[in-house]
Design an enzyme around this catalytic site. Structure first.
Site, PDB file in Angstrom:
ATOM      1  N   GLY A 185      31.396  49.119  36.188  1.00  0.00           N
ATOM      2  CA  GLY A 185      32.411  48.988  35.147  1.00  0.00           C
ATOM      3  C   GLY A 185      32.927  47.576  35.062  1.00  0.00           C
ATOM      4  O   GLY A 185      32.560  46.697  35.849  1.00  0.00           O
ATOM      5  N   GLY A 187      36.634  45.219  33.673  1.00  0.00           N
ATOM      6  CA  GLY A 187      38.028  45.289  33.259  1.00  0.00           C
ATOM      7  C   GLY A 187      38.587  43.912  33.031  1.00  0.00           C
ATOM      8  O   GLY A 187      37.854  42.936  32.838  1.00  0.00           O
ATOM      9  N   GLY A 188      39.930  43.821  33.078  1.00  0.00           N
ATOM     10  CA  GLY A 188      40.590  42.571  32.759  1.00  0.00           C
ATOM     11  C   GLY A 188      40.285  41.450  33.732  1.00  0.00           C
ATOM     12  O   GLY A 188      40.347  40.278  33.374  1.00  0.00           O
ATOM     13  N   MET A 189      39.969  41.779  34.985  1.00  0.00           N
ATOM     14  CA  MET A 189      39.772  40.731  35.983  1.00  0.00           C
ATOM     15  C   MET A 189      38.314  40.451  36.301  1.00  0.00           C
ATOM     16  O   MET A 189      38.007  39.459  36.959  1.00  0.00           O
ATOM     17  CB  MET A 189      40.496  41.086  37.280  1.00  0.00           C
ATOM     18  CG  MET A 189      42.001  41.037  37.174  1.00  0.00           C
ATOM     19  SD  MET A 189      42.767  40.978  38.815  1.00  0.00           S
ATOM     20  CE  MET A 189      42.081  42.438  39.572  1.00  0.00           C
ATOM     21  N   VAL A 192      32.574  45.170  38.177  1.00  0.00           N
ATOM     22  CA  VAL A 192      32.369  45.855  39.453  1.00  0.00           C
ATOM     23  C   VAL A 192      30.944  46.407  39.469  1.00  0.00           C
ATOM     24  O   VAL A 192      30.520  47.087  38.533  1.00  0.00           O
ATOM     25  CB  VAL A 192      33.379  46.997  39.660  1.00  0.00           C
ATOM     26  CG1 VAL A 192      33.176  47.636  41.031  1.00  0.00           C
ATOM     27  CG2 VAL A 192      34.805  46.484  39.516  1.00  0.00           C
ATOM     28  N   LYS A 207      32.957  43.403  43.518  1.00  0.00           N
ATOM     29  CA  LYS A 207      33.666  42.914  42.337  1.00  0.00           C
ATOM     30  C   LYS A 207      33.459  41.414  42.216  1.00  0.00           C
ATOM     31  O   LYS A 207      33.654  40.665  43.174  1.00  0.00           O
ATOM     32  CB  LYS A 207      35.157  43.231  42.425  1.00  0.00           C
ATOM     33  CG  LYS A 207      35.991  42.553  41.329  1.00  0.00           C
ATOM     34  CD  LYS A 207      37.389  43.118  41.203  1.00  0.00           C
ATOM     35  CE  LYS A 207      37.383  44.437  40.463  1.00  0.00           C
ATOM     36  NZ  LYS A 207      38.754  44.899  40.121  1.00  0.00           N
ATOM     37  N   ASP A 300      49.865  46.265  40.315  1.00  0.00           N
ATOM     38  CA  ASP A 300      49.003  46.509  39.150  1.00  0.00           C
ATOM     39  C   ASP A 300      48.411  47.911  39.222  1.00  0.00           C
ATOM     40  O   ASP A 300      47.233  48.110  38.918  1.00  0.00           O
ATOM     41  CB  ASP A 300      47.900  45.453  39.086  1.00  0.00           C
ATOM     42  CG  ASP A 300      47.118  45.519  37.778  1.00  0.00           C
ATOM     43  OD1 ASP A 300      47.739  45.795  36.726  1.00  0.00           O
ATOM     44  OD2 ASP A 300      45.893  45.309  37.808  1.00  0.00           O
TER      45      ASP A 300
END
Length: 442
Positions: A185, A187-189, A192, A207, A300
């Site tokens: 997947g 995401g914002g950072m 992964v 990650k 977070d």
């Protein structure tokens, strides 16, 4: 020591001569409300200034500004950058997206009769400038990073992150130790991957995080220092970071692989039965209580980073990653606009006091996750295009029973209490929220 600071100096108005200095990554709201910083006086001279007038996203040396649809507008170097139309209500203006503007050293911001001059102090000696290059392909990246120093990966190399990951794992970072199996997947950072440790044969989650700005030695060291604390967290309900490193503008981390995926992927905004949702959050609270006892705040927590192992054990993931990445200034200016910066699971105290939040903000976020599991909705009404930061500043969580009447009343009251965040968060510790759930909710 900070490598840059942003200073706002009042050059006109009743506060003439006052200065406000920002040395770290932060979000600042300007206006008359008590929670603003800088706060303008709530007097006759400032009636043209809204309670929450505009937002400054500060990541020294970078600054960005956005008006909140104020009645009289915000002015940048004499040009109006936002104002609701005459006859337009606050609610109507809030549904419009006002543009963001980058701010430079020497720029002036005017709110009503008050003028701020922006100063950027780089706190480092002048040195011979060299052409900044992408550390992966060598291309000139001066136009992308501006005056920042440090290692940076260019936009073209970023456009193929899978190849970037393979190249670094094979040739630079822990060379020969891991191989990528597949993408799990993004995401914002970052991204992964499912990877295999070639030494042990164990599957791990890997990650890859790419800073949005040039990563200088100070930022890298600050970030890795924070992560070393998170690596020490050993608890059944925390996905421990196993390995961490940075090389040539890229950061990599490995942690235990959770085959059950995230709560967000598993439930996909579908309401979950009470007798399934509450036990999951109780596990999360156990992990949270342990981490807080070690002095680590997540900051977070969302359903996307609450994971399930193959045996159903819940694991809190990315402990400290978002906080450390953002405070080191590596995430760039993301809090004002992108999906990663939208505070759907963020409490009011965290929004206004971003730099100095404590464990209680994690408790609120976890309560928001429980609310989301039970209803499929966020606790606050983030309706339409209304600015999400204004929603957090000016609205409260919607009572749970108004959205899901079949939840036991005593449990709903516990969750509503946990989601109270003015003047303070309802349950300041994970233990208090966990005990309340055990007493009323199970």
């Amino acid at each position: 020591m900070a490598t840059a600071s942003v200073i706002l100096t009042v050059t006109h108005g009743p506060l003439d001569g006052r200065s406000f200095r920002f040395d770290e990554r932060t979000t600042a709201f300007l206006g008359r409300a008590r929670d603003c910083n800088p706060q303008l006086p709530d007097d006759d001279d400032h009636r043209t200034v809204s309670r929450h007038h505009c937002l400054l996203d500060i990541n020294p040396p970078d600054v960005r500004i956005r008006d909140f649809g104020s009645l009289n507008g915000t002015y940048l170097n004499g040009a109006r950058i936002g104002r609701r139309d005459r006859g337009e209500s606050v609610e109507q203006a809030a549904a419009r997206a006002f543009p963001e503007h980058d701010i430079k050293d020497g720029d002036e911001i005017r709110l009503g009769d008050t003028v701020f001059r922006v100063g950027i102090d780089r706190s480092r000696p002048e040195k011979t400038k060299v052409v900044p290059r992408c550390v992966h392909c060598g291309a000139d990246v001066g136009g992308e990073i501006g005056d920042r120093d440090g290692e940076y990966v260019c936009a073209e190399c970023r456009s193929d992150p899978d190849q970037l990951a393979r190249d670094y794992i094979a040739g630079s970072w822990r060379a020969g130790r891991y191989e990528i199996v597949k993408l799990l997947g993004e995401g914002g950072m970052g991204r992964v991957y499912l990877a295999r440790d070639l030494g042990t044969g164990e599957l791990v989650a890997l990650k890859m995080m790419l800073p949005e700005v040039a990563a200088d030695p100070h930022a890298r060291a600050q970030f890795m220092r924070e992560i070393s604390v998170s690596q020490s967290l050993e608890h059944p309900n925390i996905a421990r970071i196993r390995d961490a490193d940075s090389y040539a503008g890229v950061f990599f981390f490995t942690s235990e692989y959770c085959a059950g995926g995230s709560l967000a992927a598993r439930y996909r905004k579908q309401p979950v039965p009470v007798d399934e949702a509450v036990p999951l959050i109780l596990q999360a609270l156990a992990g949270l209580e342990f981490a807080h006892g070690q002095g680590v705040v997540h900051r977070d927590l969302t359903p996307h980073n609450i994971l399930l192992a193959a045996d159903g054990t819940l694991k809190l993931a990315d402990f400290g990653l978002a906080k450390a990445f953002d405070q080191a200034g590596l995430s760039g200016l993301t809090r004002t606009g992108t999906a990663a910066g939208k505070p759907f699971f963020m409490s009011y105290p965290q929004a206004i006091n971003y730099r100095y939040v404590g464990p209680e903000v994690d408790v609120w976020s976890l309560a928001a996750c429980l609310y989301h599991l039970l209803t499929g909705l966020y606790p606050r009404d983030f309706d339409g295009d209304r600015d999400p930061w204004q929603v957090v500043l000016e609205t409260a969580a919607v009572p749970l029973l108004s959205r899901r009447p079949d939840v036991p009343r005593q449990l709903a009251l516990v969750i509503d209490t946990a989601l109270r965040d003015k003047p303070a968060i309802g349950y300041p510790t994970a233990a208090e929220f966990r005990n309340a759930l055990l007493l009323k909710g199970v």
